[in-house]
Design a protein around this motif. Structure first.
Motif, PDB file in Angstrom:
ATOM      1  N   ASP A  22       0.951  -1.196   0.000  1.00  0.00           N
ATOM      2  CA  ASP A  22       0.054   0.003   0.072  1.00  0.00           C
ATOM      3  C   ASP A  22       0.961   1.052   0.051  1.00  0.00           C
ATOM      4  O   ASP A  22       1.298   1.872   1.066  1.00  0.00           O
ATOM      5  N   PRO A  23       1.334   1.646  -1.236  1.00  0.00           N
ATOM      6  CA  PRO A  23       2.362   2.924  -1.161  1.00  0.00           C
ATOM      7  C   PRO A  23       1.935   4.010  -0.498  1.00  0.00           C
ATOM      8  O   PRO A  23       2.846   4.898   0.101  1.00  0.00           O
ATOM      9  N   GLN A  24       0.557   4.290  -0.806  1.00  0.00           N
ATOM     10  CA  GLN A  24       0.249   5.352   0.260  1.00  0.00           C
ATOM     11  C   GLN A  24       0.371   5.472   1.585  1.00  0.00           C
ATOM     12  O   GLN A  24       0.328   6.576   2.248  1.00  0.00           O
ATOM     13  N   LYS A  25       0.726   4.319   2.166  1.00  0.00           N
ATOM     14  CA  LYS A  25       0.882   4.138   3.714  1.00  0.00           C
ATOM     15  C   LYS A  25       2.098   3.822   3.959  1.00  0.00           C
ATOM     16  O   LYS A  25       2.594   3.823   5.110  1.00  0.00           O
ATOM     17  N   ALA A  26       2.986   3.851   2.894  1.00  0.00           N
ATOM     18  CA  ALA A  26       4.501   3.589   3.138  1.00  0.00           C
ATOM     19  C   ALA A  26       5.379   4.725   3.950  1.00  0.00           C
ATOM     20  O   ALA A  26       5.109   5.931   3.530  1.00  0.00           O
ATOM     21  N   ASP A  62       9.634   6.620   0.525  1.00  0.00           N
ATOM     22  CA  ASP A  62       9.575   6.503  -0.597  1.00  0.00           C
ATOM     23  C   ASP A  62       8.227   5.853  -1.342  1.00  0.00           C
ATOM     24  O   ASP A  62       8.260   5.226  -2.363  1.00  0.00           O
ATOM     25  N   GLY A  63       7.153   6.154  -0.857  1.00  0.00           N
ATOM     26  CA  GLY A  63       5.740   5.769  -1.306  1.00  0.00           C
ATOM     27  C   GLY A  63       5.463   6.307  -2.638  1.00  0.00           C
ATOM     28  O   GLY A  63       4.938   5.429  -3.532  1.00  0.00           O
ATOM     29  N   ALA A  64       5.922   7.390  -3.082  1.00  0.00           N
ATOM     30  CA  ALA A  64       5.575   7.962  -4.369  1.00  0.00           C
ATOM     31  C   ALA A  64       6.000   7.305  -5.703  1.00  0.00           C
ATOM     32  O   ALA A  64       5.618   7.238  -6.728  1.00  0.00           O
ATOM     33  N   GLN A  65       7.365   6.731  -5.213  1.00  0.00           N
ATOM     34  CA  GLN A  65       8.115   5.748  -6.228  1.00  0.00           C
ATOM     35  C   GLN A  65       7.754   4.289  -6.207  1.00  0.00           C
ATOM     36  O   GLN A  65       8.251   3.471  -7.306  1.00  0.00           O
ATOM     37  N   SER A  66       7.021   3.902  -5.144  1.00  0.00           N
ATOM     38  CA  SER A  66       6.895   2.587  -5.187  1.00  0.00           C
ATOM     39  C   SER A  66       5.499   1.975  -5.950  1.00  0.00           C
ATOM     40  O   SER A  66       4.536   2.426  -5.953  1.00  0.00           O
ATOM     41  N   LEU A  67       5.682   0.818  -6.391  1.00  0.00           N
ATOM     42  CA  LEU A  67       4.637   0.352  -7.433  1.00  0.00           C
ATOM     43  C   LEU A  67       3.798  -0.474  -6.299  1.00  0.00           C
ATOM     44  O   LEU A  67       4.278  -1.084  -5.304  1.00  0.00           O
ATOM     45  N   THR A  68       2.519  -0.563  -6.661  1.00  0.00           N
ATOM     46  CA  THR A  68       1.652  -1.594  -5.969  1.00  0.00           C
ATOM     47  C   THR A  68       1.991  -3.077  -6.543  1.00  0.00           C
ATOM     48  O   THR A  68       2.441  -3.045  -7.526  1.00  0.00           O
ATOM     49  N   PRO A  69       1.644  -4.008  -5.969  1.00  0.00           N
ATOM     50  CA  PRO A  69       1.815  -5.311  -6.495  1.00  0.00           C
ATOM     51  C   PRO A  69       1.163  -5.672  -7.881  1.00  0.00           C
ATOM     52  O   PRO A  69       2.113  -6.406  -8.708  1.00  0.00           O
ATOM     53  N   ASP A  70       0.231  -5.078  -8.128  1.00  0.00           N
ATOM     54  CA  ASP A  70      -0.390  -5.173  -9.687  1.00  0.00           C
ATOM     55  C   ASP A  70       0.324  -4.321 -10.545  1.00  0.00           C
ATOM     56  O   ASP A  70       0.522  -5.077 -11.528  1.00  0.00           O
ATOM     57  N   ALA A  71       0.801  -3.379 -10.140  1.00  0.00           N
ATOM     58  CA  ALA A  71       1.604  -2.309 -10.886  1.00  0.00           C
ATOM     59  C   ALA A  71       3.040  -3.300 -11.440  1.00  0.00           C
ATOM     60  O   ALA A  71       3.587  -3.068 -12.110  1.00  0.00           O
ATOM     61  N   PHE A  72       3.415  -3.861 -10.404  1.00  0.00           N
ATOM     62  CA  PHE A  72       4.826  -4.724 -10.624  1.00  0.00           C
ATOM     63  C   PHE A  72       4.607  -5.790 -11.577  1.00  0.00           C
ATOM     64  O   PHE A  72       5.362  -6.177 -12.293  1.00  0.00           O
ATOM     65  N   VAL A  73       3.557  -6.573 -11.362  1.00  0.00           N
ATOM     66  CA  VAL A  73       3.294  -7.727 -12.357  1.00  0.00           C
ATOM     67  C   VAL A  73       3.226  -7.226 -13.627  1.00  0.00           C
ATOM     68  O   VAL A  73       3.817  -7.964 -14.576  1.00  0.00           O
ATOM     69  N   PHE A  74       2.707  -5.841 -14.002  1.00  0.00           N
ATOM     70  CA  PHE A  74       2.462  -5.303 -15.378  1.00  0.00           C
ATOM     71  C   PHE A  74       4.093  -5.030 -15.713  1.00  0.00           C
ATOM     72  O   PHE A  74       4.412  -5.205 -16.854  1.00  0.00           O
ATOM     73  N   ALA A  75       4.683  -4.346 -14.676  1.00  0.00           N
ATOM     74  CA  ALA A  75       6.255  -4.195 -15.116  1.00  0.00           C
ATOM     75  C   ALA A  75       6.853  -5.323 -15.547  1.00  0.00           C
ATOM     76  O   ALA A  75       7.805  -5.473 -16.347  1.00  0.00           O
ATOM     77  N   MET A  76       6.610  -6.324 -14.787  1.00  0.00           N
ATOM     78  CA  MET A  76       7.543  -7.720 -14.990  1.00  0.00           C
ATOM     79  C   MET A  76       7.106  -8.132 -16.668  1.00  0.00           C
ATOM     80  O   MET A  76       8.051  -8.620 -17.244  1.00  0.00           O
ATOM     81  N   GLU A  77       5.609  -8.118 -16.694  1.00  0.00           N
ATOM     82  CA  GLU A  77       5.186  -8.776 -18.062  1.00  0.00           C
ATOM     83  C   GLU A  77       6.041  -7.700 -19.158  1.00  0.00           C
ATOM     84  O   GLU A  77       6.396  -8.342 -20.385  1.00  0.00           O
ATOM     85  N   GLN A  78       5.827  -6.661 -19.081  1.00  0.00           N
ATOM     86  CA  GLN A  78       6.572  -5.750 -20.242  1.00  0.00           C
ATOM     87  C   GLN A  78       8.149  -5.983 -20.209  1.00  0.00           C
ATOM     88  O   GLN A  78       8.358  -6.203 -21.365  1.00  0.00           O
ATOM     89  N   SER A  79       8.774  -5.927 -19.236  1.00  0.00           N
ATOM     90  CA  SER A  79      10.252  -6.203 -19.188  1.00  0.00           C
ATOM     91  C   SER A  79      10.500  -7.835 -19.481  1.00  0.00           C
ATOM     92  O   SER A  79      11.488  -7.850 -20.469  1.00  0.00           O
ATOM     93  N   ARG A  80       9.582  -8.618 -19.470  1.00  0.00           N
ATOM     94  CA  ARG A  80       9.978 -10.048 -19.798  1.00  0.00           C
ATOM     95  C   ARG A  80       9.728 -10.071 -21.347  1.00  0.00           C
ATOM     96  O   ARG A  80      10.547 -10.844 -22.060  1.00  0.00           O
ATOM     97  N   LYS A  81       8.974  -9.304 -21.638  1.00  0.00           N
ATOM     98  CA  LYS A  81       8.862  -9.383 -23.386  1.00  0.00           C
ATOM     99  C   LYS A  81       9.998  -8.892 -24.024  1.00  0.00           C
ATOM    100  O   LYS A  81      10.483  -9.531 -25.062  1.00  0.00           O
ATOM    101  N   VAL A  82      10.411  -7.768 -23.467  1.00  0.00           N
ATOM    102  CA  VAL A  82      11.711  -6.982 -23.931  1.00  0.00           C
ATOM    103  C   VAL A  82      12.849  -8.253 -23.800  1.00  0.00           C
ATOM    104  O   VAL A  82      13.917  -8.451 -24.786  1.00  0.00           O
ATOM    105  N   ALA A  83      13.041  -8.941 -22.656  1.00  0.00           N
ATOM    106  CA  ALA A  83      14.148  -9.672 -22.339  1.00  0.00           C
ATOM    107  C   ALA A  83      14.118 -10.881 -23.480  1.00  0.00           C
ATOM    108  O   ALA A  83      15.351 -11.388 -23.915  1.00  0.00           O
TER     109      ALA A  83
END
Length: 337
Positions: free
Chosen positions: A302-306, A309-330
């Motif tokens: 819950d980045p809002q309660k961190a 560095d809450g403003a730069q922290s991803l939610t778990p769902d946003a991290f899943v998306f980031a991994m999916e995008q990066s994995r395609k590139v890799a």
């Protein structure tokens, strides 16, 4: 100088040459490559020392190291260094991902973070137990209790623990719990600390200082390598420029530039490099495209309660998306992630 040993020489011969290097007043670093072994002889260069070493039958040749950083240089070790800690692999075509909150805040928070980043594909867990903060009144971390919680998270998930060490007298304590010791950007040129982690036989993730040049960055790594610790990971986390649209400026040209000059694995931190959560996923993918060996990303349940560095922290769902995008590139580039 680099003392290049002939193929197939015995370990006894290698040790004998290394001992001779030391007798000449130089420091010997034995580097075992895939094809042959070399000995980096570091110190003042004098012609008679080179001639002395070239006279041994087991030595093929002795060549000067031109770069000011000796052991970190690709001249010394052409093959890339691959660092493996539990299931985390950095280098050799592997893109390892380290993720987790900026700070360890509670048992529930760190365990939830660990389980969720592992489910998304991370192999390492980041989390600060000791936190260097600009303000003396800001949250400074849970200290040893935080280290114990990180160890509990490793026990529960199998993730490799990456956490920061801030002072030389904390090195043994942090090494007791952590798998990889992180040197933060503020401490990149804390040479006593660099030497202290160089004496510990655990991998070190060295973050670039916000105003450091590439040469200063590599020479900081050299301090660690010079103490005998060969497992150093370089981390680009952004530099301070005149720009204000992001927290720092993330110069991804660092990655291919370092690739040409050092054998050490290179990790990118797009969380600190941008300071804005919405920019982290595209910069993760861009880092992989640039050839990074790994990513270190801030993820919080819950980045809002961190507490930091809450403003730069991803939610778990946003991290899943980031991994999916990066994995395609890799995968497009033939790398494993």
């Amino acid at each position: 100088m680099i003392v290049v040993m002939k193929r197939g020489v015995s370990e006894q011969a290698i040790q004998r040459i290394a001992q001779r290097v030391e007798q000449l007043g130089l420091k010997a670093h034995i580097i075992y490559g895939t094809e042959r072994t070399v000995i980096a002889a570091v110190g003042d260069k004098r012609n008679h020392e080179r001639e002395t070493l070239e006279s041994f039958e087991e030595v093929e040749k002795v060549v000067p190291i031109l770069a000011p950083y000796k052991v970190a240089s690709k001249e010394t070790k052409p093959e890339p260094t691959i660092i493996k800690v539990l299931d985390l692999v950095l280098g050799g075509g592997n893109v390892g991902v380290i993720a987790g909150p900026c700070s360890v805040e509670s048992e529930q928070q760190i365990l939830e973070s660990a389980h969720k980043v592992k489910a998304a594909g991370a192999k390492g867990l980041r989390g600060g137990a000791f936190k260097p903060r600009t303000s003396p009144y800001a949250f400074q971390g849970m200290k040893e209790e935080g280290l114990k919680l990180l160890a509990a998270a490793r026990e529960a998930t199998g993730l490799a623990i990456v956490t920061e060490v801030m002072t030389p007298h904390h090195v043994e304590l942090v090494a007791k719990y952590a798998d990889i010791l992180q040197i933060g950007a503020r401490n990149m040129q804390n040479y006593h600390l660099l030497q202290a982690v160089g004496e510990i036989r655990k991998p070190v993730l060295l973050k670039r200082g916000p105003s450091a040049t590439m040469e200063e960055f590599l020479l900081a790594a050299e301090y660690i390598l010079d103490q005998g610790n060969q497992e150093v990971i370089l981390c680009e986390r952004g530099i301070r420029t005149f720009e204000t649209h992001t927290r720092f400026t993330l110069p991804l040209a660092t990655v291919p530039y370092l690739r040409e000059r050092t054998h050490l694995p290179i990790v990118v931190d797009p969380s600190h490099g941008t300071g804005i959560a919405s920019l982290v996923a595209p910069m993760c993918a861009a880092s992989v495209a640039a050839g990074a060996d790994g990513l270190i990303v801030e993820v919080h349940p819950d980045p809002q309660k961190a507490v930091s560095d809450g403003a730069q922290s991803l939610t778990p769902d946003a991290f899943v998306f980031a991994m999916e995008q990066s994995r395609k590139v890799a995968h497009a580039l033939g790398m494993t992630m």
